[in-house]
Design a protein around this motif. Structure first.
Motif, PDB file in Angstrom:
ATOM      1  N   LYS A  20      -4.186   5.684 -89.355  1.00 55.50           N
ATOM      2  CA  LYS A  20      -3.324   4.931 -90.274  1.00 55.50           C
ATOM      3  C   LYS A  20      -1.906   5.473 -90.322  1.00 55.50           C
ATOM      4  CE  LYS A  20      -6.316   2.866 -93.707  1.00 55.50           C
ATOM      5  NZ  LYS A  20      -7.197   3.353 -94.762  1.00 55.50           N
ATOM      6  N   ILE A  21      -1.752   6.775 -90.203  1.00 58.68           N
ATOM      7  CA  ILE A  21      -0.418   7.377 -90.375  1.00 58.68           C
ATOM      8  C   ILE A  21       0.449   7.144 -89.134  1.00 58.68           C
ATOM      9  CG2 ILE A  21       0.850   9.539 -90.742  1.00 58.68           C
ATOM     10  CD1 ILE A  21      -1.619  10.550 -92.292  1.00 58.68           C
ATOM     11  N   TYR A  22      -0.093   7.440 -87.961  1.00 63.33           N
ATOM     12  CA  TYR A  22       0.740   7.376 -86.748  1.00 63.33           C
ATOM     13  C   TYR A  22       0.600   6.052 -85.997  1.00 63.33           C
ATOM     14  CZ  TYR A  22       1.375  12.153 -88.080  1.00 63.33           C
ATOM     15  OH  TYR A  22       1.679  13.267 -88.823  1.00 63.33           O
ATOM     16  N   GLY A  23      -0.381   5.257 -86.363  1.00 62.79           N
ATOM     17  CA  GLY A  23      -0.487   3.902 -85.821  1.00 62.79           C
ATOM     18  C   GLY A  23      -1.227   3.821 -84.506  1.00 62.79           C
ATOM     19  N   GLY A  24      -1.617   2.593 -84.152  1.00 60.20           N
ATOM     20  CA  GLY A  24      -2.447   2.395 -82.964  1.00 60.20           C
ATOM     21  C   GLY A  24      -1.789   1.584 -81.867  1.00 60.20           C
ATOM     22  N   ALA A 236      10.995  13.450 -81.561  1.00 58.73           N
ATOM     23  CA  ALA A 236       9.811  12.765 -82.090  1.00 58.73           C
ATOM     24  C   ALA A 236       8.797  12.684 -80.951  1.00 58.73           C
ATOM     25  CB  ALA A 236      10.175  11.386 -82.614  1.00 58.73           C
ATOM     26  N   LEU A 237       7.665  13.317 -81.144  1.00 62.50           N
ATOM     27  CA  LEU A 237       6.635  13.399 -80.098  1.00 62.50           C
ATOM     28  C   LEU A 237       5.960  12.045 -79.952  1.00 62.50           C
ATOM     29  CD1 LEU A 237       5.315  16.823 -81.357  1.00 62.50           C
ATOM     30  CD2 LEU A 237       6.777  16.451 -79.359  1.00 62.50           C
ATOM     31  N   LEU A 249      -3.566  15.017 -84.625  1.00 56.94           N
ATOM     32  CA  LEU A 249      -2.139  15.082 -84.254  1.00 56.94           C
ATOM     33  C   LEU A 249      -1.412  16.097 -85.138  1.00 56.94           C
ATOM     34  CD1 LEU A 249      -1.385  11.305 -83.598  1.00 56.94           C
ATOM     35  CD2 LEU A 249      -1.170  13.143 -81.934  1.00 56.94           C
ATOM     36  N   ASP A 250      -1.707  16.076 -86.423  1.00 63.44           N
ATOM     37  CA  ASP A 250      -1.078  17.053 -87.330  1.00 63.44           C
ATOM     38  C   ASP A 250      -1.430  18.476 -86.906  1.00 63.44           C
ATOM     39  OD1 ASP A 250       0.210  15.236 -88.961  1.00 63.44           O
ATOM     40  OD2 ASP A 250      -1.507  15.000 -90.311  1.00 63.44           O
ATOM     41  N   GLU A 267       8.894  16.276 -84.947  1.00 66.45           N
ATOM     42  CA  GLU A 267       7.912  15.545 -85.746  1.00 66.45           C
ATOM     43  C   GLU A 267       7.051  14.672 -84.833  1.00 66.45           C
ATOM     44  OE1 GLU A 267      10.544  13.351 -88.326  1.00 66.45           O
ATOM     45  OE2 GLU A 267      10.479  11.598 -87.011  1.00 66.45           O
ATOM     46  N   ILE A 268       5.964  14.196 -85.385  1.00 64.40           N
ATOM     47  CA  ILE A 268       5.108  13.285 -84.629  1.00 64.40           C
ATOM     48  C   ILE A 268       5.618  11.875 -84.889  1.00 64.40           C
ATOM     49  CG2 ILE A 268       2.751  12.412 -84.367  1.00 64.40           C
ATOM     50  CD1 ILE A 268       1.881  15.195 -85.492  1.00 64.40           C
TER      51      ILE A 268
END
Ligand code: ZN
Ligand code: ZN
Length: 278
Positions: A20-24, A236-237, A249-250, A267-268
């Motif tokens: 949810k945070i980094y998306g698909g 941004a990775l 990922l975190d 940051e990611i």
């Protein structure tokens, strides 16, 4: 330049509650500056970009880094291609053996896709790029070949002295035998040098990379070393492995930056995130 991330996943879309945070969605970045609407890659994220595109926009410029599926799979679902009032420019890497339009037609044809390029209400304008520099409105676009399987471009966008560098698929260790010691011999250096924001491939941990050499992607440690070499303001990775959850990922970022003294932000990259450059 206003930058919005519509997709930063690599290889395959990966929707799901754990992402949810980094998306698909796969690679898609929107850059707005004055009249210019520039889109970096046509991954699955371009579907929502098209849905929310301002109705006032009549011309869009889609810059493809390369033609791997995860960077092109959304093109057939990009609403402006079906709107005769919008002019769509498609840019991509030139090769010596086949025109870009022919390579794009492979996707836009059965059995992969039901609609052919020639059947669109308005044929997109195709631009072949190599080591190029040109203007889209007030944005200067520079492209250069970078190290990744098949012809692949990195992009550097400059407006009002602010610089965005986009290298979504890039294997740093294969681009220089002496990485990270020879900036001028490092693939992508001229694209990313001094960037305010660098979006860079960081698909693997250092441990994973050992068994993926030559696959075209970088470890997070290498991406950070490259950001340092290029003296970027923010890294941004990008190109997250589809199997990787937000939590993983975190943890990756934490493990890779521990004991590192960094004088720039890392940051990611997250889907939905916006950056205001300049
Ligand atoms: Zn990719
Ligand atoms: Zn690729």
């Amino acid at each position: 330049m206003k930058v919005k991330v519509w997709g930063c996943r690599g290889s395959l879309p990966a929707p799901g509650p754990e992402n949810k945070i980094y998306g698909g969605n796969t690679s898609c970045i929107q850059v707005m500056h004055g009249e210019a609407c520039i889109i970096l890659d046509g991954g699955s994220g371009i579907l929502r970009l098209g849905k929310y595109l301002s109705p006032e926009i009549t011309e869009v410029h889609v810059l493809l880094s390369h033609l791997h599926m995860d960077h092109t799979m959304g093109l057939g679902f990009f609403a402006p291609l079906y709107n005769p009032k919008i002019t769509v420019h498609l840019y991509g890497p030139s090769t010596s053996n086949e025109p870009l339009v022919n390579r794009l037609r492979r996707y836009f044809s059965p059995p992969l896709f039901p609609v052919r390029l020639s059947e669109l209400p308005r044929h997109p304008i195709i631009h072949e790029l190599n080591t190029s520099e040109f203007k889209i409105g007030d944005v200067t676009v520079k492209s250069d070949y970078i190290c990744h399987p098949g012809p692949t471009l990195g992009y550097r966008l400059t407006a009002n002295k602010s610089v965005l560098a986009y290298l979504p698929d890039h294997e740093l260790q294969m681009g220089s035998v002496n990485f990270p010691n020879d900036p001028e011999w490092t693939s992508g250096f001229e694209i990313a040098n001094g960037a305010d924001l660098l979006l860079h491939d960081a698909a693997y941990t250092s441990k994973e990379y050992v068994s993926k050499i030559g696959w075209g992607h970088s470890s997070i440690r290498d991406a950070i070393a490259f950001g340092k070499m290029c003296k970027v303001k923010k890294l941004a990775l990008f190109h997250h492995e589809p199997i990787r959850s937000d939590e993983q990922l975190d943890q990756m970022l934490l493990d890779s930056t521990q004991n590192l003294k960094l004088n720039f932000e890392v940051e990611i990259c997250a889907e939905g995130k916006t950056y205001d450059l300049g």
